[in-house]
Enzyme design. Structure first.
Site, mmCIF file in Angstrom:
data_model
loop_
_atom_site.group_PDB
_atom_site.id
_atom_site.type_symbol
_atom_site.label_atom_id
_atom_site.label_comp_id
_atom_site.label_asym_id
_atom_site.label_seq_id
_atom_site.Cartn_x
_atom_site.Cartn_y
_atom_site.Cartn_z
ATOM 1 N N GLY A 47 -8.155 1.177 -16.851
ATOM 2 C CA GLY A 47 -9.650 2.024 -16.986
ATOM 3 C C GLY A 47 -10.086 2.248 -15.471
ATOM 4 O O GLY A 47 -9.234 1.934 -14.520
ATOM 5 N N SER A 48 -11.157 2.676 -15.412
ATOM 6 C CA SER A 48 -11.841 3.075 -14.109
ATOM 7 C C SER A 48 -11.914 2.059 -12.860
ATOM 8 O O SER A 48 -12.417 2.330 -11.769
ATOM 9 C CB SER A 48 -12.974 3.985 -14.297
ATOM 10 O OG SER A 48 -12.788 5.040 -14.923
ATOM 11 N N THR A 49 -11.694 0.672 -13.507
ATOM 12 C CA THR A 49 -11.894 -0.400 -12.108
ATOM 13 C C THR A 49 -10.703 -0.176 -11.310
ATOM 14 O O THR A 49 -10.820 -0.398 -10.229
ATOM 15 C CB THR A 49 -11.712 -1.544 -12.674
ATOM 16 O OG1 THR A 49 -10.440 -1.876 -13.636
ATOM 17 C CG2 THR A 49 -12.739 -2.100 -13.710
ATOM 18 N N MET A 50 -9.642 0.619 -11.741
ATOM 19 C CA MET A 50 -8.626 1.033 -10.928
ATOM 20 C C MET A 50 -9.002 1.976 -9.686
ATOM 21 O O MET A 50 -8.267 2.172 -8.567
ATOM 22 C CB MET A 50 -7.315 1.811 -11.475
ATOM 23 C CG MET A 50 -6.054 1.972 -11.039
ATOM 24 S SD MET A 50 -5.438 0.104 -10.800
ATOM 25 C CE MET A 50 -3.871 0.551 -10.010
ATOM 26 N N ASP A 69 -16.319 5.142 -17.703
ATOM 27 C CA ASP A 69 -17.109 3.828 -17.648
ATOM 28 C C ASP A 69 -18.365 3.832 -18.603
ATOM 29 O O ASP A 69 -18.782 4.750 -18.856
ATOM 30 C CB ASP A 69 -17.279 3.535 -16.223
ATOM 31 C CG ASP A 69 -16.229 3.755 -15.453
ATOM 32 O OD1 ASP A 69 -15.009 3.089 -15.762
ATOM 33 O OD2 ASP A 69 -16.198 4.661 -14.583
#
Length: 765
Positions: free
Chosen positions: A314-317, A764
Site C-alpha cells: 500500500g501507500s507506505t511504499m 490510506d
C-alpha cells in the site's frame, strides 16, 4: 559272586574313560579360552566389562535466551516425565503394590491431570504387557505442581522420572520470533530435542546441548570397585543467546495487540519496533500467535509474518518513491498537477476518492496520498531506470539477512509502464514488513540504511566468553542526510496537516513523521477483495521527527467493526500506545510539555463510583478504584486538597477491596493506596514500581503486607545497563483514536481483475 566282578570292572573302566574324555575336553576348552579370550563367539573381556561396567548420563542444559538487558526469555528448568510400571513381578507385598493394579481407575484419575483422554490412557496401560510405559508428549514436561497433585492420589505403579523442560516465563511473547522446541523419540528410543520456528530453530547449532556421561567398574550390586577405572565425559551446555529485544517494549506491543485483537477481531496484526540508529529490533509480534509452553494456537499461524510473507504494502511504499525523487532533485513541493486520474497507455489509475481535489501542489498530493501524484513522479520525473535503481538501493529485491529462518525477499513488478506506476504507490509489487523497516532506517538515520538485527551476542555459559557479537551494519546509502531530513519534514505534515491522511497518529508531546497505507488483498481467483474493511491498513513512522529514536510499523488486516468507522483506528491504537510508552520508557523528552493545572479535589464520599470517576476524569485526574462496591466510601487525597491534573486519586468503595496494578507508579501514589486500605508496606529500591507481590485484581484486607520493588528509570539508552530488573511501565492515558479524519479507502472500476491497473488504486486510512 565271581560272575559280577568282571562286569563291575568293565563298568568302572568305562566310567573312567568317559570322565577322562570330559576332563580332557574341559582342559582343551580352558586352554582355548585362555589363549583366545573368547567363548561362544564373544570376547569375554567385553562381556565382563558390559556386566560390571556401569554408565550414567550427566544431563546438559540447552542454552538460555535473554533479552538485551539479561531478562530470561527461554530457559531449561526441572520437569518430570510420567511413567507407569506394569510388571507385576515387582510387587512383593500385595498390600503395597508397585505396579498398576487397576488400569481403569488409574486412567480415570490421570485424565484429570494430563492432556490425554481417559480411553487413550487406558489403552496405553492395557495394550501390551511391558515393564513400564510412558504417555508421549502428554506425559512429558510435567510441572512440579502437577506432579504433587498426582502423587497425592497414591496410584499404584505411577511414578516420575526427573527431566528438563523448556520454559518460556513470559508466555505469549514474540512467540514467532523466539520459536519453541519439540521433543521426539529416535529409533533407539532416546528423546531428542530440536528447535522449531524462530531463533530456537535458526540458532540450533549454538543452543543445542550434548549430554555427558560417567562410566565406572562396579560389582554385581552396582557399587564402585575399590580399584575400578572411572571415566568422565563432561556435558556440553548450549550457548546463551542475548537478543536486541527489549522486554518492556515487547510487553507494550503484546498488550496493545491483545486489546486490538479482542475489540476488532482482525485476521492479522503485525507490529515491529526498531532502534532508528542501529536497526536493532526492540519488539516484534503478530496475531494470531501461540503460547510457546503449551503450543496453543500454533495451528492458526506457522509463519513469522514479518519476514516469511511478502504482500502488497500500500501507500507506505510512497515514502521511498518520494525519497528517490527528492534525492534526484525532481520533487518540487510547490509545483501543481491535476489530481483525479492518470492515463498510462490504455490503462487509467485513479485517486482514492475517484475525482481528486482539482489542481493541487505535489506537497498536498503527498499529504492526501494521491496516486496520481506518485504516478507522475515515477514516470515523468524519475523515469523507469532511475526509479528501479532506487528500489534496489533500498533493498526491496532481496532478503535483509536478519537472523531469522525462512526470510523471503520482495517481488518487484516492473516490466511495463503500468507496473512502474503501481509500484510507486505500493500495489502489484510485494515486500515484507522487515524490508520496510530496513528501508526506513535510511530515512531515520541520515541516509544510512542499517541491516535489521535481533541477535546481539552469543556467550559461552561456562567461561562467559563472547563467542559471537553482532555489530550494527550499514548495508547501503541510498539517499543523503539532507534528503532524509526533507523526507521526514514532509512526512510530518502527513500527520499534522488537516489535509493529511495520518492525523490519527499524532502523539502529545512528540513529533511523528510517517505514512499511512491501505492495501487491497488479492483473492484466490486473482481478483481483489471488495467490501467494508477488506484491506490491510498500515502505518510506517518514526519519532521524534528531528532526531528519530524509534521506527515502528503496524499492519492490521481486515478488522471487523461497524461500517463507517475508519479502518485505520486499530492501527493507530497500536502505534500511538506503543510509540508513546516506549519513548517515555526510554526517557525521550517530549518536544512540547504542557503546563499542568492545579485544582481542588471535590468531595466524592457517598457518590456513585461511576459519577465520581467521570467527575475526576473531566477535571484531568486519573481515577483508581480499589473495591467492587458501587458507592464511594473514602478517597485519597481527601476533598479540598490541591492537586495537579494528571495525578491519581484513589477511590475506596463500600465493597471488598481490590488490588490495583501499580507497575510504573511512584512511591507517593503507592502510599495513597496503603493509607486508604490500611496495609503494611515493604519497599525495596528507589524510583518507580517494577514489581509487586500482591497480584492486580486480587482481594486485599486490612493489615495485609504489600511488597513493592522500585527502580530509577534508565538515564541512557543504546548501550548495556546495569541490573536485570524490569523497568517501570509508563501508564499513559492515550485517548482512543476516533474515526474522524481522512478515511481513504481504495476504489476501482472494471471487472476486478488484478492485472488491470484501474483496480490497482489503493489509499490510506
Amino acid at each position: 559272586m565271581k560272575s559280577k566282578q568282571p562286569n563291575m570292572n568293565l563298568g568302572a573302566a568305562l566310567l573312567f574313560v568317559i570322565f577322562s574324555l570330559l576332563f580332557f575336553v574341559l582342559l582343551l576348552r580352558f586352554l582355548f579360552i585362555q589363549v583366545t579370550g573368547e567363548a561362544g563367539g564373544q570376547v569375554l573381556a567385553a562381556k565382563a566389562e558390559q556386566k560390571y561396567k556401569k554408565e550414567r548420563i550427566i544431563d546438559a542444559s540447552r542454552g538460555s535466551i535473554f533479552d538485551r538487558k539479561g531478562e530470561v526469555i527461554a530457559e531449561d528448568i526441572v520437569g518430570y516425565k510420567l511413567v507407569a510400571i506394569l510388571d507385576e513381578s515387582l510387587t512383593t507385598n500385595p498390600k503395597k503394590p508397585k505396579h498398576v493394579v487397576n488400569p481403569k481407575t488409574t486412567a480415570k484419575a490421570l485424565a484429570k491431570h494430563i492432556d490425554m483422554d481417559e480411553p487413550d490412557i487406558y489403552e496405553i496401560l492395557t495394550k501390551e504387557k511391558r515393564y513400564q510405559v510412558e504417555f508421549g508428549r502428554a506425559g512429558r514436561d510435567i510441572s512440579n505442581k502437577t506432579k504433587q497433585e498426582i502423587e497425592k492420589l497414591k496410584l499404584p505403579g505411577i511414578t516420575f522420572v526427573r527431566d528438563t523442560k523448556r520454559f518460556y516465563p513470559n508466555g505469549i511473547f514474540a512467540s514467532h520470533l523466539i520459536g519453541y522446541i519439540e521433543k521426539k523419540e529416535d529409533k533407539n528410543g532416546k528423546i531428542k530435542t530440536a528447535g522449531k520456528l524462530g531463533l530456537e530453530n535458526s540458532l540450533e547449532g549454538y543452543l543445542k546441548e550434548t549430554d555427558g556421561k560417567i562410566s565406572f567398574e562396579s560389582d554385581l550390586w552396582g557399587y564402585l570397585l575399590p580399584n575400578g577405572k572411572e571415566k568422565i565425559t563432561p556435558p556440553k551446555h548450549g550457548s546463551n543467546v542475548y537478543l536486541t529485544i527489549d522486554k518492556i517494549i515487547q510487553t507494550f506491543l503484546e498488550d496493545s495487540m491483545n486489546k486490538v485483537a479482542e475489540e476488532y477481531k482482525p485476521k492479522k496484526i503485525i507490529g515491529i519496533v526498531a532502534d532508528a540508529k542501529t536497526g536493532e529490533i526492540l519488539a516484534m509480534g503478530q496475531r494470531p500467535t501461540f503460547h510457546p509452553n503449551s503450543r496453543e494456537g500454533i495451528e492458526d499461524s506457522w509463519h513469522n509474518e514479518a519476514v516469511e510473507n511478502s504482500y502488497e504494502p500500500g501507500s507506505t511504499m510512497k515514502v521511498f518513491t518520494l525519497a528517490a525523487a527528492i534525492e534526484e532533485g525532481v520533487f518540487n513541493p510547490n509545483e501543481t498537477f491535476k489530481s483525479g486520474a492518470y492515463v498510462v497507455g490504455r490503462d487509467r489509475i485513479h485517486d482514492h476518492n475517484r475525482y481528486g481535489w482539482g489542481q493541487i501542489s505535489y506537497l498536498e498530493g503527498v499529504q492526501r496520498s494521491s496516486n496520481v501524484a506518485f504516478a507522475k513522479i515515477a514516470l515523468e520525473k524519475l523515469g523507469e531506470e532511475a526509479f528501479y535503481d532506487y528500489l534496489l538501493e533500498f533493498g526491496f529485491d532481496r532478503p535483509t539477512g536478519i537472523e531469522l529462518p525462512n526470510e523471503v525477499g520482495g517481488k518487484i513488478l516492473f516490466n511495463v509502464p503500468i507496473e512502474v506506476v503501481t509500484t510507486s504507490y505500493g500495489q502489484g509489487t510485494a515486500v515484507t514488513p522487515i524490508q520496510q523497516i530496513q528501508a526506513m532506517t535510511a530515512i531515520a538515520n541520515d541516509g544510512k540504511m542499517r541491516k535489521p538485527q535481533v541477535l546481539k551476542k552469543i556467550v559461552d555459559p561456562n567461561s562467559g566468553k563472547v563467542m559471537k557479537e553482532v555489530k550494527s551494519e550499514v548495508v547501503s546509502t541510498p539517499i543523503s542526510a539532507e534528503t532524509a531530513k526533507k523526507v521526514r519534514d514532509i512526512l510530518e505534515t502527513v500527520v499534522t496537516s488537516p489535509k493529511g491522511t495520518g492525523t490519527l497518529y499524532q502523539i502529545d508531546g512528540y513529533q511523528v513523521a510517517g505514512k499511512t497505507g491501505t492495501a487491497q488483498i488479492p483473492g484466490p481467483d486473482g481478483r481483489y477483495l471488495y467490501g467494508h474493511n477488506q484491506y490491510v491498513y498500515s502505518f510506517l513512522g518514526v519519532a521524534p521527527k528531528d532526531d528519530p529514536k524509534l521506527i515502528m510499523y503496524v499492519a492490521v488486516q481486515e478488522p471487523s467493526h461497524e461500517n463507517g468507522v475508519n479502518g485505520a483506528v486499530p492501527v493507530a491504537e497500536v502505534f500511538n500506545s506503543v510509540m508513546k510508552h516506549s519513548l517515555q520508557y526510554l526517557n525521550i523528552e517530549p518536544s512540547e510539555v504542557k503546563k499542568a493545572t492545579a485544582r481542588s479535589i471535590p468531595n466524592l464520599v457517598d457518590q456513585p463510583v461511576e459519577e465520581a470517576k467521570s467527575l475526576l476524569e473531566e477535571s484531568g485526574y486519573e481515577a483508581v478504584v480499589i473495591g467492587e462496591g458501587l458507592t464511594v466510601a473514602e478517597q485519597n487525597p481527601p476533598s479540598k486538597t490541591t492537586l495537579l491534573e494528571g495525578q491519581k486519586v484513589i477511590i475506596k468503595t463500600d465493597g471488598n477491596m481490590i488490588m490495583p496494578d501499580m507497575i510504573g507508579w511512584s512511591l507517593r501514589d503507592v502510599m495513597k493506596v496503603v493509607k486508604l486500605a490500611e496495609l503494611k508496606l515493604k519497599i525495596t529500591g528507589n524510583g518507580y514500581v517494577i514489581k509487586q507481590n500482591l497480584s492486580p485484581g486480587s482481594f486485599m484486607n486490612k493489615g495485609d503486607e504489600i511488597n513493592v520493588k522500585l527502580e530509577e528509570p534508565s538515564k541512557t539508552y543504546g548501550g548495556e545497563t546495569e541490573g536485570n530488573d524490569e523497568k517501570a511501565k509508563s501508564k499513559g492515558n492515550d485517548k482512543k483514536a476516533k474515526s474522524e479524519g481522512n478515511d481513504e479507502t481504495p476504489e476501482s472500476e472494471g471487472n476486478d481483475k488484478k492485472t488491470e491497473s484501474e483496480n490497482m488504486t489503493q489509499e490510506d486510512s
